[in-house]
Scaffold this motif. Sequence first.
Motif, mmCIF file in Angstrom:
data_model
loop_
_atom_site.group_PDB
_atom_site.id
_atom_site.type_symbol
_atom_site.label_atom_id
_atom_site.label_comp_id
_atom_site.label_asym_id
_atom_site.label_seq_id
_atom_site.Cartn_x
_atom_site.Cartn_y
_atom_site.Cartn_z
ATOM 1 N N GLN A 82 0.827 -1.206 0.000
ATOM 2 C CA GLN A 82 0.000 0.000 0.000
ATOM 3 C C GLN A 82 0.864 1.259 0.000
ATOM 4 O O GLN A 82 0.567 2.227 -0.699
ATOM 5 N N LEU A 119 2.226 1.714 -3.432
ATOM 6 C CA LEU A 119 1.186 2.237 -4.321
ATOM 7 C C LEU A 119 0.951 3.723 -4.063
ATOM 8 O O LEU A 119 0.740 4.504 -5.001
ATOM 9 N N ILE A 120 0.996 4.109 -2.778
ATOM 10 C CA ILE A 120 0.838 5.529 -2.428
ATOM 11 C C ILE A 120 1.972 6.340 -3.046
ATOM 12 O O ILE A 120 1.756 7.412 -3.624
ATOM 13 N N LYS A 165 3.684 5.610 -5.659
ATOM 14 C CA LYS A 165 3.483 5.669 -7.106
ATOM 15 C C LYS A 165 2.451 6.729 -7.464
ATOM 16 O O LYS A 165 2.614 7.486 -8.437
ATOM 17 N N ARG A 166 1.383 6.794 -6.667
ATOM 18 C CA ARG A 166 0.362 7.814 -6.914
ATOM 19 C C ARG A 166 0.926 9.212 -6.660
ATOM 20 O O ARG A 166 0.572 10.170 -7.356
ATOM 21 N N ASP A 210 4.052 10.017 -7.162
ATOM 22 C CA ASP A 210 4.860 10.279 -8.356
ATOM 23 C C ASP A 210 3.999 10.810 -9.495
ATOM 24 O O ASP A 210 4.371 11.771 -10.175
ATOM 25 N N ASN A 211 2.847 10.181 -9.706
ATOM 26 C CA ASN A 211 1.938 10.616 -10.772
ATOM 27 C C ASN A 211 1.419 12.027 -10.492
ATOM 28 O O ASN A 211 1.293 12.855 -11.407
ATOM 29 N N ALA A 212 1.117 12.290 -9.206
ATOM 30 C CA ALA A 212 0.625 13.625 -8.841
ATOM 31 C C ALA A 212 1.691 14.679 -9.072
ATOM 32 O O ALA A 212 1.409 15.779 -9.562
#
Length: 323
Positions: A69, A72-73, A75-76, A78-80
Amino acid sequence: MAKVKYYYDSETLSYRKIERKKRTTIKFALLFVLASALFGFLFVFIASQYIESPKERALKRELANLELQYKLINKRVDNAFTVLESVEERDNAIYRLYFEANPIPSEQRRAGFGGINRYKKYEGYDNSKLIIESNKRLDLLQKAIVVQSKSLDEIAVLAEDKEKFLSAIPAIQPVKNEDLKHMASGYGYRTDPFTKVRKFHFGMDFTAPRGTPVYASGDGKITRADNNASGYGKHIRIDHGYGYMSLYAHLYKYNVRSNQKVKRGDLIGFVGSTGRSEAPHLHYEVFKDGERINPINFYYGNLSADEYARLLEKASLENQSLD
């Protein structure tokens, strides 16, 4: 029934019954219990090292899920950051530049937090490094979003003055295409028509017959309409505000006076060949904050894409100027 054991007595030459003393029996019993306990402890210890209990397996699954988790956070996050960086780039390169606001440096956008250790409560755990790093990145993202939000608030205020700003920018060609013979010389190094020496030409020369109308390229105030500048002959200067000024030189005559306010497209004078000029033409310059800049970048107001492309091609030729 317990087995009876005998031993051979060499003195009496007979077998005698072995009598086990009670103390010996207790001693062997205690030794057996102690050995059993020690073996059991060793078995439990070894089993605990290599054999997982159901509870341990459940805890390991939960820990692995938490690690997943957090990844995944991250990674999110990074996308943000990728999306935010795109907004920041447009903010600095387009929005703030468009409204003449200073870009926000990356050091300010990505500044950390000083002072006390904000993440001390996350120390001392198996995955402290992962947890602390994730929280740091979330805090940086939140701060960067706040900085960008304030920047957009500032842009919104500047946008209220958008109409006035856009009208003031010198954004049209000062001589209409149908009145032109051709665009004689552009901004850059050109050959001087009198000395034949290669030098920098700070404006654009538009060849047109004497008396061809010259138009204001943007809203502003006439600051000069005289013949008192060396080389320019009769010329006009318009202060457009926002750091912009335009200059129209070698005129035949004026249609405005000093301190007069004009709108984009107003007739301000007529093409001539006064001053240091080889033939009738308009020498046109654009200034930004007192520095001469290339006027070719300011003709989006009245030229089509094809017309602009042709003008750009002609302006890039290193030929001889007319002044």
